[in-house]
Scaffold this active site. Structure first.
Site, PDB file in Angstrom:
ATOM      1  N   HIS A  18       0.840  -1.206   0.000  1.00 38.84           N
ATOM      2  CA  HIS A  18       0.000   0.000   0.000  1.00 38.84           C
ATOM      3  C   HIS A  18       0.876   1.256   0.000  1.00 38.84           C
ATOM      4  CE1 HIS A  18      -3.203  -2.544   2.294  1.00 38.84           C
ATOM      5  NE2 HIS A  18      -3.657  -2.354   1.074  1.00 38.84           N
ATOM      6  N   LYS A  42     -18.917  -4.767   9.992  1.00 42.49           N
ATOM      7  CA  LYS A  42     -17.816  -5.720   9.830  1.00 42.49           C
ATOM      8  C   LYS A  42     -16.613  -5.242  10.643  1.00 42.49           C
ATOM      9  CE  LYS A  42     -14.975  -7.558   6.178  1.00 42.49           C
ATOM     10  NZ  LYS A  42     -14.522  -7.212   4.848  1.00 42.49           N
ATOM     11  N   ARG A  91      -2.316  -6.186  -8.144  1.00 41.97           N
ATOM     12  CA  ARG A  91      -1.261  -7.194  -7.977  1.00 41.97           C
ATOM     13  C   ARG A  91      -1.351  -8.278  -9.028  1.00 41.97           C
ATOM     14  NH1 ARG A  91      -2.966  -8.035  -1.830  1.00 41.97           N
ATOM     15  NH2 ARG A  91      -4.886  -7.900  -3.031  1.00 41.97           N
ATOM     16  N   SER A 128      -3.006  -7.628   3.396  1.00 42.36           N
ATOM     17  CA  SER A 128      -3.268  -7.435   4.825  1.00 42.36           C
ATOM     18  C   SER A 128      -3.742  -8.749   5.440  1.00 42.36           C
ATOM     19  CB  SER A 128      -4.347  -6.368   5.027  1.00 42.36           C
ATOM     20  OG  SER A 128      -3.980  -5.167   4.415  1.00 42.36           O
TER      21      SER A 128
END
Ligand code: PNS
Length: 157
Positions: A18, A42, A91, A128
């Site tokens: 990031h 969430k 990615r 992450s």
């Protein structure tokens, strides 16, 4: 006129991948807002405030970067702030499949355009989610995440 863009994401937590995208976006735009978007239904590992603090710490050396959070539609944030560009990292083809409908939906909603930067191959496998899983079971995530995030993960687990 100053060029401005938003780098949106959940950043739970921010990774070196990031930071690389944010830094490269900051070379193309005068101001880059790293926007932590959150879903109140969430729960993440880190609170939104913790994520923002970690991003600030990891990007304080990059000129033109600011950090903010938002709980609604991304396009409502960009409209409210008069920003017409989003920047995201890609990615792989999997990211492309995930990002394409969101970019097209956001453009349909308000005309905001999404600019994609290809992830530096050295960060191509970092996420992450994967870093949290490795750290949870005691694996070494040094060099994948900013140092402060590595320390924060050790505290969490
Ligand atoms: O870090 P992520 O999971 O890739 O981020 C995805 C994110 C947060 C950018 C996306 O879920 C989002 O834009 N959320 C805000 C709510 C919204 O605008 N949803 C409609 C997207 S078309």
């Amino acid at each position: 006129m100053r060029s401005r863009a938003v780098c949106p994401g959940s950043f739970d937590p921010v990774t070196l991948g990031h930071v690389d995208i944010i830094s490269r976006a900051a070379q193309q735009f005068d101001e880059v807002t790293v926007l932590v978007t959150h879903n109140p239904n969430k729960a993440g590992l880190f609170s939104v405030q913790e994520r923002m603090d970690l991003i600030r710490d990891a990007t304080c050396h990059i000129a033109g970067v600011r950090v903010d959070s938002w709980a609604g539609l991304l396009v409502d944030y960009t409209t409210e702030h008069g920003i017409s560009a989003l920047v995201k990292g890609l990615r792989s083809g999997i990211d492309y499949e995930y990002e394409l409908p969101m970019a097209q939906m956001n453009r349909r909603l308000t005309g905001v355009d999404t600019f994609f930067l290809l992830t530096d191959p050295k960060y191509g496998y970092i996420s992450s989610t994967l870093c949290k899983e490795v750290a949870k079971y005691g694996g070494d995530v040094t060099g994948l995440l900013p140092d402060a995030v590595v320390r924060a993960l050790k505290t969490k687990f």
